[in-house]
Scaffold this active site. Structure first.
Site, PDB file in Angstrom:
ATOM      1  N   ASP A 368     -14.774  83.408 -53.460  1.00  0.00           N
ATOM      2  CA  ASP A 368     -14.367  84.332 -52.249  1.00  0.00           C
ATOM      3  C   ASP A 368     -14.649  83.595 -51.112  1.00  0.00           C
ATOM      4  O   ASP A 368     -14.790  82.450 -50.945  1.00  0.00           O
ATOM      5  CB  ASP A 368     -14.963  85.767 -52.728  1.00  0.00           C
ATOM      6  CG  ASP A 368     -14.058  86.798 -52.188  1.00  0.00           C
ATOM      7  OD1 ASP A 368     -14.036  86.885 -50.825  1.00  0.00           O
ATOM      8  OD2 ASP A 368     -13.426  87.591 -52.928  1.00  0.00           O
ATOM      9  N   ASP A 369     -14.737  84.432 -50.285  1.00  0.00           N
ATOM     10  CA  ASP A 369     -14.921  84.184 -48.668  1.00  0.00           C
ATOM     11  C   ASP A 369     -16.094  83.236 -48.556  1.00  0.00           C
ATOM     12  O   ASP A 369     -17.354  83.384 -49.276  1.00  0.00           O
ATOM     13  CB  ASP A 369     -15.317  85.273 -47.881  1.00  0.00           C
ATOM     14  CG  ASP A 369     -15.381  85.356 -46.446  1.00  0.00           C
ATOM     15  OD1 ASP A 369     -15.110  84.173 -45.963  1.00  0.00           O
ATOM     16  OD2 ASP A 369     -15.449  86.294 -45.912  1.00  0.00           O
ATOM     17  N   ARG A 445     -14.314  93.225 -37.266  1.00  0.00           N
ATOM     18  CA  ARG A 445     -15.099  92.085 -38.034  1.00  0.00           C
ATOM     19  C   ARG A 445     -15.328  90.934 -37.632  1.00  0.00           C
ATOM     20  O   ARG A 445     -15.332  90.005 -38.084  1.00  0.00           O
ATOM     21  CB  ARG A 445     -14.523  92.131 -39.522  1.00  0.00           C
ATOM     22  CG  ARG A 445     -15.462  91.785 -40.651  1.00  0.00           C
ATOM     23  CD  ARG A 445     -14.938  91.182 -41.774  1.00  0.00           C
ATOM     24  NE  ARG A 445     -15.799  91.201 -42.917  1.00  0.00           N
ATOM     25  CZ  ARG A 445     -15.508  90.394 -43.887  1.00  0.00           C
ATOM     26  NH1 ARG A 445     -14.477  89.707 -44.246  1.00  0.00           N
ATOM     27  NH2 ARG A 445     -16.571  90.141 -44.897  1.00  0.00           N
ATOM     28  N   LYS A 478      -6.583  84.515 -53.465  1.00  0.00           N
ATOM     29  CA  LYS A 478      -6.709  85.837 -53.273  1.00  0.00           C
ATOM     30  C   LYS A 478      -6.644  85.795 -51.800  1.00  0.00           C
ATOM     31  O   LYS A 478      -7.220  85.371 -50.861  1.00  0.00           O
ATOM     32  CB  LYS A 478      -8.257  86.356 -53.537  1.00  0.00           C
ATOM     33  CG  LYS A 478      -8.562  87.643 -52.878  1.00  0.00           C
ATOM     34  CD  LYS A 478      -9.930  88.344 -53.459  1.00  0.00           C
ATOM     35  CE  LYS A 478     -10.441  89.392 -52.866  1.00  0.00           C
ATOM     36  NZ  LYS A 478     -11.860  89.978 -53.181  1.00  0.00           N
ATOM     37  N   TRP A 479      -5.581  86.856 -51.164  1.00  0.00           N
ATOM     38  CA  TRP A 479      -5.099  86.798 -50.014  1.00  0.00           C
ATOM     39  C   TRP A 479      -5.567  88.086 -49.326  1.00  0.00           C
ATOM     40  O   TRP A 479      -4.846  89.147 -49.578  1.00  0.00           O
ATOM     41  CB  TRP A 479      -3.491  86.742 -49.683  1.00  0.00           C
ATOM     42  CG  TRP A 479      -2.842  86.878 -48.261  1.00  0.00           C
ATOM     43  CD1 TRP A 479      -3.104  87.459 -47.392  1.00  0.00           C
ATOM     44  CD2 TRP A 479      -2.010  85.847 -48.046  1.00  0.00           C
ATOM     45  NE1 TRP A 479      -2.152  87.463 -46.183  1.00  0.00           N
ATOM     46  CE2 TRP A 479      -1.635  86.350 -46.630  1.00  0.00           C
ATOM     47  CE3 TRP A 479      -1.261  84.647 -48.680  1.00  0.00           C
ATOM     48  CZ2 TRP A 479      -0.656  85.292 -46.126  1.00  0.00           C
ATOM     49  CZ3 TRP A 479      -0.241  84.023 -47.838  1.00  0.00           C
ATOM     50  CH2 TRP A 479      -0.058  84.231 -46.492  1.00  0.00           C
ATOM     51  N   ASP A 480      -6.613  88.090 -48.150  1.00  0.00           N
ATOM     52  CA  ASP A 480      -7.155  89.020 -47.624  1.00  0.00           C
ATOM     53  C   ASP A 480      -6.597  89.409 -46.286  1.00  0.00           C
ATOM     54  O   ASP A 480      -6.016  88.607 -45.703  1.00  0.00           O
ATOM     55  CB  ASP A 480      -8.679  88.827 -47.492  1.00  0.00           C
ATOM     56  CG  ASP A 480      -9.510  89.772 -47.664  1.00  0.00           C
ATOM     57  OD1 ASP A 480      -8.934  91.190 -47.612  1.00  0.00           O
ATOM     58  OD2 ASP A 480     -10.814  89.714 -47.997  1.00  0.00           O
ATOM     59  N   ASN A 482      -8.611  91.569 -42.884  1.00  0.00           N
ATOM     60  CA  ASN A 482      -9.700  92.624 -43.009  1.00  0.00           C
ATOM     61  C   ASN A 482      -9.634  93.154 -41.476  1.00  0.00           C
ATOM     62  O   ASN A 482     -10.779  93.599 -41.079  1.00  0.00           O
ATOM     63  CB  ASN A 482     -10.945  91.676 -43.221  1.00  0.00           C
ATOM     64  CG  ASN A 482     -11.106  91.580 -44.648  1.00  0.00           C
ATOM     65  OD1 ASN A 482     -11.403  92.506 -45.435  1.00  0.00           O
ATOM     66  ND2 ASN A 482     -11.355  90.387 -45.116  1.00  0.00           N
ATOM     67  N   CYS A 528      -4.918  91.824 -51.025  1.00  0.00           N
ATOM     68  CA  CYS A 528      -6.140  92.469 -50.800  1.00  0.00           C
ATOM     69  C   CYS A 528      -6.230  92.865 -49.123  1.00  0.00           C
ATOM     70  O   CYS A 528      -5.792  92.089 -48.606  1.00  0.00           O
ATOM     71  CB  CYS A 528      -7.303  91.686 -51.029  1.00  0.00           C
ATOM     72  SG  CYS A 528      -8.908  92.176 -50.572  1.00  0.00           S
ATOM     73  N   ASP A 550     -12.579  98.026 -52.165  1.00  0.00           N
ATOM     74  CA  ASP A 550     -13.933  97.322 -52.221  1.00  0.00           C
ATOM     75  C   ASP A 550     -14.968  98.494 -53.043  1.00  0.00           C
ATOM     76  O   ASP A 550     -16.019  97.887 -53.299  1.00  0.00           O
ATOM     77  CB  ASP A 550     -14.411  97.187 -50.868  1.00  0.00           C
ATOM     78  CG  ASP A 550     -13.958  95.856 -50.221  1.00  0.00           C
ATOM     79  OD1 ASP A 550     -13.429  94.946 -51.276  1.00  0.00           O
ATOM     80  OD2 ASP A 550     -13.900  95.428 -49.223  1.00  0.00           O
TER      81      ASP A 550
HETATM   82  C1  DGJ Z   1     -12.870  92.178 -48.319  1.00  0.00           C
HETATM   83  C2  DGJ Z   1     -12.430  92.137 -49.753  1.00  0.00           C
HETATM   84  O1  DGJ Z   1     -11.989  93.392 -50.120  1.00  0.00           O
HETATM   85  C3  DGJ Z   1     -13.670  91.612 -50.464  1.00  0.00           C
HETATM   86  O2  DGJ Z   1     -13.278  91.793 -52.092  1.00  0.00           O
HETATM   87  C4  DGJ Z   1     -14.120  90.289 -50.185  1.00  0.00           C
HETATM   88  O3  DGJ Z   1     -12.981  89.330 -50.483  1.00  0.00           O
HETATM   89  C5  DGJ Z   1     -14.385  90.362 -48.607  1.00  0.00           C
HETATM   90  N1  DGJ Z   1     -13.243  90.766 -47.952  1.00  0.00           N
HETATM   91  C6  DGJ Z   1     -14.568  88.921 -48.013  1.00  0.00           C
HETATM   92  O4  DGJ Z   1     -14.849  88.642 -46.882  1.00  0.00           O
END
Ligand code: DGJ
Length: 726
Positions: A368-369, A445, A478-480, A482, A528, A550
């Site tokens: 992940d990140d 963020r 996984k494409w986030d 945020n 995501c 989450d």
């Molecule tokens: C938000 C996502 O929903 C989490 O699963 C994770 O990938 C974090 N971002 C990482 O910054």
């Protein structure tokens, strides 16, 4: 024929196996809706077009004469502003004279087998040309020269009609679209409830039901994404409708940006529902000869209740929305590093995760990140999509091959549409973020949004992504996403086009996602957005699964997954077992089985007892995969309605197996019985229950039900009962 045109009646009839939709061309070529509801055999229905009542004053078209017909009261198929239709409109065109009156009249139509492509935007699709038929109705506003094409694609076997519109400026002057929606439908009464899905981060898609009242009511997003807060889904259901009974209309917009979904009940007690791009912060310039395409909207009708409405959506999305290799390929059980390590990992830790996970039967490790730039927390490096070799010594390919050597697939995290103020990318391109000139943009963020409405930005971003993905053997992305979009403007758009920014951004996102899935068709993409902040049908056109939330607490997940299932199938719902300890690991597994399934915990830290449970869960994942991913869902007891229990059931399409899961939210200290009637079985078949070994007929299970009281009675406990035909 699913679409017929009765030239005598001047009526179009669009039939699916569960519904009829009737459009009529009235005098002076007004296009009106006569009916949408349960299947009816003929084209001749009462013309609910002429009404004698008027609102305050009578307004009507003198060409028709009299006041029996007025756009004020007629069920106009695609309502516009200015020419006596005062309700919430689907289209508003500001023409070159500065006024905004638009009056659409029928000028022609075509009917054909198949479904037209929509360039640059995701839509549902056909596996075979014979799966659907399309009606195009052409309507013109004579004064502005605007020509609208209304598209209706009828998926007769699925019970689904998709709709969208193209707005074309055939004049020599520019016009501006101030509203351009995907769908508009007038229903003859207002005895309905509106069901929508509200929420927030960690609490997505809560089911909310309200009675329609006079005036405008509905939901929208202005956040630059479909959002955690409201989903682009709405159902209008008859007041008494429940899971099993009643007329239900379901609407879902295939769009990932700002949307509106509004119902207006007028003084006559009729209901208009509209859905499409949110007109707030939107205006689109159409030069001479240019066109604008709205996103697609999906419409479902059933007279068999809310549960059946959901199942129609589920089948349709599994069959005609999700695509690519992973549509029907079994999804790997994954373990994600986020909750296990956050930013604190290196090659050794990840390979250790892979080794421990492999022993449990897990099939893919997702990093992940935190693997790129100088990213050790969330204050920097978004946009610097090159490997941090301090963490991943020897580079990414070394890690990937070590994980592959352990027999696991490898996945990686990206947040492509973002840029950290503290990043090399921002220092090199200080105008690549979304911002208004002269205004310090908001941060979310500690990050800005990358201006992917710009092709040069997309090209630069894509080059970075391509370099990493093409040089490494990546199996999954996984494409986030945020944060939401503020200060919506692009450094390169001229002033008059800044109002196009939000939609251009969404089109830009689609473009990069499209590059990813077409360049690397083998990659499994999971969307995501801080959990489920962009869980919508458009994203499902690129990624067959989306991280639901989450919030991985099994009890909280019950409402999130019940709500998500209103229109999205189990096969799309990212659900993992995490270390979150409010319930035991068995219940966490039983709840996560309702989705794509995986783990979000340090696999090295499990106790022997937990390891044994995980091994069983992995076995069950394989055993029940087809039943859950492609079976029919029945929401038997909803946690929104029952304070003690949630119970759901999957039935295989051939009705030979069923899986019932009960979770006790809170021990019931009052009632000493709890009987649940199963649904969707074959009454004639005999089914054996794996827990009791008892054999029941489908009729007995559906009519007398089964007593579930004695199982899993305490807070957070759960049980699965598997029924198979004997
Ligand atoms: C938000 C996502 O929903 C989490 O699963 C994770 O990938 C974090 N971002 C990482 O910054």
């Amino acid at each position: 024929m699913p679409i017929i045109y009765d030239s005598k009646q001047k009526t179009f009839k669009l039939d699916t196996k569960t519904s009829s939709y009737i459009i009529h061309v009235y005098r002076e070529n007004y296009i009106v809706n006569l009916y949408y509801g349960a299947l009816i055999p003929d084209t001749f229905v009462s013309k609910r077009v002429e009404r004698s009542t008027n609102a305050s004053f009578s307004v009507a078209n003198p060409a028709i004469g009299g006041y029996d017909f007025s756009p004020d009261t007629a069920p106009i198929e695609y309502g516009c502003n200015g020419a006596a239709d005062f309700r919430i409109s689907a289209l508003s065109v500001r023409n070159s004279n500065g006024d905004s009156t638009t009056d659409l009249r029928y000028i022609g139509h075509s009917i054909y087998q198949g479904k037209p492509e929509l360039e640059g935007q995701p839509t549902s699709y056909l596996n075979d040309k014979s799966e659907a038929d399309t009606l195009e109705i052409y309507a013109e506003d004579k004064v502005t020269g605007v020509i609208v094409t209304l598209y209706y694609t009828v998926f007769a076997d699925q019970g689904v009609i998709t709709r969208r519109a193209k707005i074309h400026n055939s004049s020599e002057n520019p016009v501006k679209l101030e509203r351009a929606l995907s769908l508009c439908i007038d229903l003859p009464d207002m005895d309905y409830d509106l069901i929508t899905l509200y929420g927030r981060h960690n609490k997505e898609r809560t089911v909310e039901r309200r009675r329609l009242a006079h005036g405008i009511q509905g939901v929208e997003s202005k956040r630059g994404a479909s959002s955690h807060c409201q989903n682009p889904f709405a159902a209008i259901v008859k007041s008494g409708a429940n899971e099993e009974y009643g007329w239900c209309y379901g609407f879902n917009l295939v769009y990932s940006g700002n949307f509106t979904a509004m119902a207006e009940c007028d003084y006559n007690g009729t209901t208009r529902f509209i859905m499409g791009i949110n007109p707030t912060d939107f205006a689109w310039n159409l030069g001479a000869g240019e066109s604008f395409d709205t996103p697609e909207a999906v419409m479902v009708f059933t007279d068999k209740g809310i549960g059946e409405m959901s199942r129609i959506f589920h089948r349709f999305y599994n069959n005609n929305l999700v695509r690519g290799e992973w549509k029907s390929k079994k999804r790997p059980i994954l373990i994600n590093s986020w909750e296990a390590a956050y930013f604190d990992f290196d090659t050794k830790k990840l390979v250790d995760f892979a080794k421990a996970a492999k022993k449990l039967g897990v099939e893919m490790l997702v990093m992940d990140d935190g693997w790129f730039g100088k990213r050790n927390d969330d204050t920097s490096s978004l946009g610097d999509w090159y490997v941090n070799e301090k963490k991943l010594k020897g580079g990414l390919s070394k890690l990937v091959s070590q994980v592959h050597d352990e027999g696991l697939k490898f996945g990686i995290w990206y947040e492509p549409e973002m840029i950290s103020p503290d990043s090399d990318l921002f220092r090199a391109h200080p105008d690549w973020h979304v911002h208004v000139k002269g205004r310090e943009p908001m941060q979310g963020r500690q990050q800005y949004v990358l201006d992917v409405s710009r092709k040069d930005v997309r090209d630069g971003l894509w080059q970075m992504m391509y370099d990493v993905i093409s040089k490494n053997d990546i199996d999954y992305v996984k494409w986030d996403f945020n944060r939401n979009i503020t200060d919506a403007a692009s450094a390169i758009l001229p002033a008059e086009k800044q109002s196009e920014f939000f939609h251009r951004f969404v089109l830009g996102t689609y473009d990069i996602m499209n590059r990813l899935v077409t360049t690397f068709p083998n990659i499994l993409l999971e969307n995501c957005s801080g959990g489920g902040g962009r869980f919508d049908p458009a994203m499902l056109c690129f990624s067959p699964q989306i991280w639901c939330s989450d919030n991985t607490d099994a009890i909280e997940r019950l409402t999130i997954q019940f709500g998500t299932s209103m229109c999205y199938p189990a096969s799309t719902m990212g659900a993992h077992v995490s270390a979150c300890s409010r319930t035991g690991i068995a219940t966490r597994g039983n709840v996560a089985l309702w989705g794509t399934f995986g783990y979000e915990m340090d696999p090295r830290k499990l106790t022997k007892e937990e390891r044994d449970i995980v091994l069983t869960q992995v076995e069950e994942y394989h055993k029940y995969y087809n039943l859950i991913h492609y079976g029919d869902l029945y929401r038997l007891v909803s946690p929104f309605e029952n304070p003690y229990y949630a119970v759901w059931q999957f039935v295989s399409p051939d009705k030979k197996e069923a899986l019932v899961t009960k979770v006790t939210v809170k021990r019931d200290e009052i009632h000493r019985t709890f009987i649940v009637k199963l649904k969707g079985l074959d009454p004639e078949k005999l089914y054996k229950c794996d827990i009791t070994d008892e054999v029941y007929s489908g009729a007995a299970l559906m009519n007398a039900g089964i007593v579930l009281y004695n199982y899993a009675r305490n807070d957070g406990e759960s049980i699965k009962l598997y029924f198979s035909e004997v």
